[in-house]
Every structure is written in structure tokens, then in C-alpha cells.
Design an enzyme around this catalytic site. Structure first.
Site, PDB file in Angstrom:
ATOM      1  N   LEU A 446       7.584   1.164  33.088  1.00 17.70           N
ATOM      2  CA  LEU A 446       6.620   1.607  34.209  1.00 17.70           C
ATOM      3  C   LEU A 446       6.172   3.063  33.684  1.00 17.70           C
ATOM      4  CD1 LEU A 446       7.601   1.135  37.994  1.00 17.70           C
ATOM      5  CD2 LEU A 446       5.963   2.906  37.283  1.00 17.70           C
ATOM      6  N   ALA A 447       5.114   3.264  33.162  1.00 14.61           N
ATOM      7  CA  ALA A 447       4.829   4.424  32.599  1.00 14.61           C
ATOM      8  C   ALA A 447       3.222   4.190  32.122  1.00 14.61           C
ATOM      9  CB  ALA A 447       5.516   4.883  31.614  1.00 14.61           C
ATOM     10  N   GLU A 448       2.438   4.729  33.003  1.00 11.36           N
ATOM     11  CA  GLU A 448       1.131   4.544  32.612  1.00 11.36           C
ATOM     12  C   GLU A 448       0.352   5.374  31.317  1.00 11.36           C
ATOM     13  OE1 GLU A 448       1.925   3.311  36.529  1.00 11.36           O
ATOM     14  OE2 GLU A 448       2.215   5.335  35.528  1.00 11.36           O
ATOM     15  N   GLN A 470      -1.608  -1.410  36.594  1.00 12.09           N
ATOM     16  CA  GLN A 470      -1.331  -2.214  37.531  1.00 12.09           C
ATOM     17  C   GLN A 470      -2.164  -2.180  38.821  1.00 12.09           C
ATOM     18  OE1 GLN A 470       2.869  -2.764  39.712  1.00 12.09           O
ATOM     19  NE2 GLN A 470       2.658  -4.227  38.089  1.00 12.09           N
ATOM     20  N   PHE A 471      -2.296  -0.858  39.123  1.00 14.88           N
ATOM     21  CA  PHE A 471      -3.137  -0.449  40.287  1.00 14.88           C
ATOM     22  C   PHE A 471      -3.843   0.799  39.833  1.00 14.88           C
ATOM     23  CE2 PHE A 471       0.002  -2.754  42.475  1.00 14.88           C
ATOM     24  CZ  PHE A 471      -0.690  -3.320  43.571  1.00 14.88           C
ATOM     25  N   ILE A 475      -3.044   5.121  38.012  1.00 19.26           N
ATOM     26  CA  ILE A 475      -3.695   5.478  36.425  1.00 19.26           C
ATOM     27  C   ILE A 475      -3.628   6.962  36.251  1.00 19.26           C
ATOM     28  CG2 ILE A 475      -6.229   6.024  37.314  1.00 19.26           C
ATOM     29  CD1 ILE A 475      -6.859   4.019  35.029  1.00 19.26           C
ATOM     30  N   HIS A 518      -2.985   2.214  47.581  1.00 21.11           N
ATOM     31  CA  HIS A 518      -3.482   0.784  46.922  1.00 21.11           C
ATOM     32  C   HIS A 518      -4.896   0.705  47.020  1.00 21.11           C
ATOM     33  CE1 HIS A 518       1.003   0.268  46.795  1.00 21.11           C
ATOM     34  NE2 HIS A 518       0.615  -0.349  45.932  1.00 21.11           N
TER      35      HIS A 518
END
Length: 717
Positions: A446-448, A470-471, A475, A518
Site C-alpha cells: 500500500l504505497a503509491e 486504487q483511487f 495518487i 474518494h
């Protein structure tokens, strides 16, 4: 800034000793003397560049002084054009050892056209060399850590994915990816994210931390807990941690040799923490005397690797004073000759200033990317179209790898036969892992920044990453990688390197419960990143065609998928076939009209169509034009409709201020003013975040009623 520590010393002629000694780690006298020459050449190049900068003949200088011993030792254990290299700006001695010449380095310093590092586009000491496998390096500290891990992963993927036709030419089973940073860069998130992946998968990366005690003026104890980075990483699984005095060539050679051998043999990462010095200021923009005491500077000078190496050569009778004098004279002749040639070298033509922002050979706006649909099956949603396109493209091109958060069906292979599979939070990648295996479809941490940075490294080596953020709202941790690395690699390397890849991003609001985190739509921010193409489909057929173009394009593409449109019935379409493509920069006229045109994209397309249908009842004929891509956008199509209708509305979901509609409106006003019968009208979101309460969300985001109100106001103008 000090002068060279050897500039005024008596020096000597070439040694002829050829014997070896166990004390020299199996090196011959000639080997050791050559290493000394490389170290000396590195320092004298620094000195020459400082002189040239003071004469205003070059424009930036940053030195590798104090790091020469460990870097020369590292280079002697590595294989240019075989291993892969992600050095940082102090790695001059490493690059010299690998085969970069003093002339090439000075070409970079003067900004010459034929500089192999960048062709005059990047600052000197930001190394890059195609033949040596040194991808062009950027300035943000630590960002290359993720590229190196991605490059190392690429070698593993080539080894395992046997369907890639030329795989044997693209990897070596014992290759190493070398990565170096200063101790200051170990405070960057990308460093820790890279270690996370390198130790988890694992990846054969050789980390070298060149610890000179200072990140510009910040001492190591002020930013690293305990002041010792190697102690902090000792508990990482699969990571071999070693330490050395990086000012001692023999000790460095022994340590780097053990580390390199470990990585080649075990295919796991090694971490070498080398203590070095920085006898010169950080760069010519810095003055170390402002924060280092005279005693500290004197203490550093006593550890100078050139002083120590000289003493070692004399003590071991490898060279005499006369031998060393000859070495210095040889080095100075080489530097003088290289300087003379570099100063005469032609600069890049001003006509090339904008060259290589995008691929000069693959144009996704061309008819090469225009194809006729071959419809198959029943109408499907946008999610279905994207999923099927990915499956078809992965079948055609085994270089495609898909990864991101939750994109796999299941990371645990033992679970796959017993579960339906995840395939992303929106199910867009469902079934891909089951179809193509865990080497090509896998989950990321979990690391953009980790996702995008690793993809850059993979793409540099010829893979085609199609990654998912993911969203859109999340980003931003990847912004450094997207803006300063992915978008600039081709340009800053003078087209020697590129990273064609696709970043898929669910975007937008109109989903109840989305709230501020979101529902964001910051499209215009990425339109400010030269080198990134942006696609934004509004229906299933366009989603398939634009995604295929994105994948077959030779540039980085930000592919935006509106979450609200994923499963709508009104934008369903029959799958247009496994080769269907839509050129970038070609909008679609969704509805013709004569009184005005609404220029729009994404979720506003349908809302604009509804508004136009309502306006028609009042006798107003409104065209609706879907841009489909933002970079590039269809100016020719826009201009034609403006000239035809003479009134324009630009409608988008992003905030009004600095939304991309402002760019379009400004250009229309500048280039098509004489065709306008009214001011250009914009419809957009309020300049505030999107709220959770449905009533507030509806007020904040533009609705069909807002577009209709703009149509009526413009009609009455």
C-alpha cells in the site's frame, strides 16, 4: 571550497610491478595503481569543473570528492552493460571505473549536444549512459531507489516469463542492480519503500549508502535515529548488511566483493554502509565553512581517500614518488585534453528545445492507431470492456505486467483454487492473475510511489507495466515519481531512455458516500506534466479503444477511469474487438447542434447530453463534443465546432479555478475570438472539496441542471 588535496604534492612515474599479495585482496600491483589513477582522475575532474564554473564556462558543479575509494572498488566488482546501475550524483569514480570517459563527463558539464548522459538537458553529475546500462538519473534524492528495484524485478520477470521472445537478450541470471544514495536520502520514503519490496519479493539489488555525515548542512545524527542507518535496517529479512570504511580502498574492495558475490549467488539484496568524507562543500551553491568547524574539516582531511591511497602505495612499494608523479601528469593531460575538446563541442540546437517530450517515432494521434471496430457479443459495461481489453493485450504481449493494490485475484497461491478472486476494488482486473500467473499480475504494498517508481524501472528495461492507483485521491504520494521521473525520463536523457507505461486511475465523484477523499478530479494538475499523455473515456467502447492505444503507445499514459461510469447502463457498448484502437487527440461529437457547443469529458458527457436534449425542447440546438483525451486534446475538432456554432460552454467535473476548462477557454479566446458571439462559459465544480452529505455533494459537483442553466444564459446573450 578547497583545492585538490594532491594538487601541490610531488608526484611520480608509472609503476611496473605485477605481483599480487593476499594483503591486496588478490589484486595485482597494476590493479591497485589503476584504481588509484581512477580515484585521482575523479578528483581532478571535480577540480577542473570547479575552475570552469568559476570562469562561467559551465553552469553547475557537484563533486564526488571523498567518495572515490569505495566507488572505484564497487565498480571493479560490477559489469558495465551487464549489470544495471542507479548511481547518485557523487558517483563519478564509479562511472569512470565502468567506462565513462572524462571527455563524456565534461561534455555533460558544458551542456554539449553529444553528451551521452543527457544531450545538454540535465545537470552534470546526473549520470546516464545507454551502453553501460546507466539509466538517466534525476535530481530528487532517493527516487532512483524504486527504479532500481523495478529494474531488478524486470530481470526476474524476464527469467520466469518464457513467452517473451527475446528474453535471453534482456537479462542475465546472475545480474546485479546497483543502487547508491547518500545517508541523507535514507530519510526519503522511496528508500524505505524500496527496501520493503527488495526484501519481500526478494530482488537482487546491491545498496551502497555513501555516508559522508552531511545532507548539505544537516548532520546525520539530526535526521537518522542513532545516526547509523545500517543498524536500523539490520532486522530486514533477506537483507545482508555490511559495513566498511569507504575511504580505505582495500577494505572497500573486500566488502563490496563479498556483497556483490552474495547478490549474484543468493539473488537477494545486500546493503553496504560505507563511511566516507565530503572534503568539498555539497555543491558550488554551498559553503561548508558556514556549518563545519575548522577542527571537523581538519579531521576529515586526515581521512581523505587519496591521501590514504597514496600512503598505501608507497608503504606497500607498489609505486615510488616518481611513479605517482607520472600518474598525476598523465591524469592532468587527460583532463586538459578532454576539457579542450568539450569546450569546443557544439551545443544542442535551439530548435531541439522541445524535442523528446514524447516519442519521436510512435505517434498515438496518427492513423496507425485508427482501426475499425469488429463488434463481439452483447453490450457490456466500461468495467467489462477494460477487463477484456487487458486480457486481450496480455495475451498478445507477454511483456505486459499488471500490479497495484488489490489487483491480483489472491496473493496466496494456495487460495486461488478456492476463491473467486479479488481483481481490484472495482473488479477491473478480475481473472487476470488466474489467466496469466503471479509473475505478470501481482499485488503491491500500500504505497503509491512504490507502484509508479517500480514501474518506471521495469519500463526502462523493456517491460510494459500497466499499474493501478486504487483511487485518484491517493495518487499524491506518487507525484514525485509521476512528475519528476516518469514524465521526464525521455526528455532529460535526450531520448536515450524512456518508460512507456500505463497508470490506470479510478477518478471522480457522483458516488454517494465518496466524500472529500474518494471524489477528487484533479485532471488539470497532470496536464501540467509535460511528457505524460492523459486519456479519459466516457463509455465502454472508448474505454477499450483508448486503453489499447495507451498500452501500444510508446509514452507514459495516465488512463483515467471514472468510477461513476464503470457500471452505468447508458454507456454500455459491444466489445469492439481485440485490435480496436482510438487515436489520441481525436474527440467524438456525441450530439450535433448549430446554436452552441458544449466541450466536455468524463461524467459530464452524459449530463451535457441530457441538458442538450432538454434545451432542444426550448428550440436551442446544442452540440456536445467529448474530448476523450486531455493530453493531447482535439483542437482541430474544437475549432471547427466553435466556428460553426459561435458559442461555447466548457463543462468539467474538476473545480472551476485552474480546471482544464480554463486552458481551453483561454485558447479559444486567443485564437478564435473573431468567431465568438458570446463569452466562453464554464461549468465546473465549486472551489471546495466534495462533501459526504448527498445534498452537499449534489450542490458542489456540476449537474445537468447547471449545464442547462449555462445553455439558457448563453442562448439569451
Amino acid at each position: 571550497m578547497k583545492a585538490s588535496t594532491l594538487a601541490s604534492r610531488p608526484d611520480a612515474g608509472a609503476a611496473t610491478a605485477t605481483g599480487s599479495s593476499a594483503r591486496w585482496e588478490g589484486l595485482t600491483a597494476d590493479d591497485v595503481l589503476r584504481a588509484y589513477r581512477t580515484m585521482l582522475l575523479s578528483r581532478r575532474l571535480d577540480d577542473k569543473e570547479i575552475q570552469l564554473k568559476n570562469q562561467s564556462l559551465i553552469f553547475f558543479q557537484i563533486s564526488g570528492a571523498g567518495h572515490e575509494a569505495v566507488l572505484t572498488a564497487a565498480g571493479m566488482h560490477l559489469r558495465p552493460g551487464y549489470d544495471w546501475f542507479y548511481p547518485y550524483y557523487r558517483d563519478r569514480a564509479l562511472c569512470l571505473t565502468l567506462g565513462m570517459t572524462s571527455h563524456e563527463m565534461l561534455l555533460a558539464a558544458v551542456g554539449a549536444k553529444d553528451d551521452p548522459n543527457s544531450g545538454g538537458r540535465q545537470m552534470p553529475s546526473h549520470w546516464g549512459h545507454k551502453k553501460l546500462n546507466i539509466p538517466s538519473q534525476g535530481s530528487p534524492t532517493g527516487t532512483q531507489c524504486l527504479h532500481a528495484v523495478g529494474a531488478g524485478e524486470a530481470g526476474l520477470i524476464y527469467e520466469r516469463v518464457t513467452a517473451i521472445d527475446d528474453r535471453s537478450e534482456r537479462f542475465h541470471s546472475d545480474e546485479i542492480t546497483y543502487l547508491s544514495i547518500g545517508e541523507g536520502a535514507t530519510s526519503e520514503g522511496e528508500f524505505w519503500e524500496s527496501l520493503n519490496t527488495a526484501c519481500t519479493r526478494p530482488v537482487p539489488v546491491l545498496y551502497l549508502v555513501e555516508d559522508n555525515g552531511y545532507a548539505i548542512s544537516v548532520p546525520v545524527e539530526a535526521q537518522t535515529p542513532g545516526g547509523d542507518i545500517s543498524r536500523l535496517v539490520e532486522s530486514f529479512p533477506n537483507l545482508k548488511v555490511m559495513r566498511c570504511d569507504g575511504t580505505d580502498f582495500i577494505e572497500s574492495y573486500r566488502t563490496l566483493g563479498e556483497a556483490a558475490a552474495y547478490v549474484r549467488r543468493e539473488r537477494k539484496p545486500a546493503f553496504v554502509h560505507a563511511k566516507v568524507i565530503r572534503p568539498y562543500s555539497h555543491s558550488l551553491s554551498d559553503d561548508e565553512r558556514l556549518y563545519k568547524t575548522p577542527d571537523e574539516r581538519k579531521s576529515e582531511a586526515l581521512r581523505d581517500p587519496l591521501t590514504k591511497m597514496r600512503a598505501f602505495l608507497l608503504k606497500e612499494a607498489i609505486a615510488t614518488e616518481a611513479d605517482l608523479d607520472a600518474v598525476l601528469q598523465s591524469v592532468d593531460r587527460e583532463v586538459a585534453e578532454s576539457t579542450e575538446l568539450a569546450l569546443k563541442a557544439p551545443k544542442p540546437s535551439v530548435d531541439s528545445a522541445a524535442s523528446f517530450v514524447f516519442s519521436p517515432t510512435v505517434d498515438p494521434t496518427s492513423t496507425r492507431f485508427l482501426s475499425t471496430a469488429q463488434p463481439e457479443g452483447k453490450p457490456d459495461t466500461m468495467v467489462g470492456a477494460i477487463n477484456r481489453t487487458l486480457k486481450d493485450e496480455m495475451a498478445k504481449n507477454p511483456r505486459i505486467v499488471v500490479f497495484g493494490e488489490d489487483v491480483a485475484d489472491a496473493s496466496k497461491a494456495s487460495a486461488l483454487p478456492h476463491v473467486p478472486g479479488k481483481g481490484g476494488v472495482f473488479k477491473v482486473t478480475h481473472g487476470l492473475q488466474k489467466a496469466y500467473g503471479a509473475d505478470r499480475v501481482f499485488n503491491s504494498p500500500l504505497a503509491e510511489a512504490n507502484i509508479v517508481g517500480r514501474a518506471v524501472g521495469m519500463a526502462t528495461r523493456g517491460l510494459k507495466p500497466v499499474v493501478e492507483i486504487q483511487f485518484f485521491d491517493y495518487i499524491w504520494p506518487a507525484m514525485m515519481q509521476l512528475k519528476d521521473e516518469m514524465s521526464m525520463l525521455r526528455y532529460r536523457s535526450g531520448n536515450n531512455w524512456s518508460c512507456p507505461m500505463v497508470v490506470r486511475v479510478p477518478i471522480g465523484g457522483y458516488l454517494r458516500g465518496g466524500a472529500p477523499y474518494h471524489s477528487q478530479s484533479g485532471v488539470s494538475i497532470f496536464a501540467h506534466c509535460p511528457g505524460v499523455r492523459i486519456a479519459f473515456p466516457s463509455n465502454a467502447i472508448d474505454a477499450a479503444g483508448l486503453l489499447r492505444t495507451s498500452i501500444r503507445c510508446d509514452d507514459p499514459v495516465l488512463y483515467l477511469e471514472h468510477k461513476h461510469l464503470y457500471r452505468q447502463t447508458y454507456n454500455k457498448g459491444i466489445y469492439p474487438g481485440a485490435d480496436y484502437m482510438i487515436p489520441f487527440g481525436k474527440g467524438s461529437l456525441r450530439r450535433d447542434g448549430t446554436d452552441m457547443v458544449v466541450l466536455t469529458w468524463g461524467a459530464l458527457v452524459q449530463r451535457s447530453l441530457l441538458a442538450a436534449q432538454q434545451a432542444e425542447k426550448d428550440g436551442v440546438s446544442v452540440a456536445v463534443f467529448d474530448l476523450r483525451t486531455i493530453i493531447p486534446y482535439d483542437w482541430e475538432g474544437i475549432a471547427s465546432l466553435v466556428q460553426k456554432t459561435n458559442k461555447v460552454i466548457v463543462a468539467h467535473e474538476d473545480t472551476l479555478t485552474c480546471g482544464f476548462g480554463a486552458e481551453i477557454a483561454a485558447r479559444i479566446g486567443e485564437e478564435l475570438f473573431e468567431y465568438l458571439d458570446a463569452p466562453v462559459k464554464r461549468v465546473a465544480a465549486l472551489d471546495c472539496p466534495v462533501a459526504y452529505c448527498p445534498d452537499l455533494e449534489e450542490k458542489i459537483l456540476p449537474q445537468s441542471s447547471d449545464v442547462l442553466a449555462a445553455i439558457k444564459k448563453l442562448a439569451s446573450y
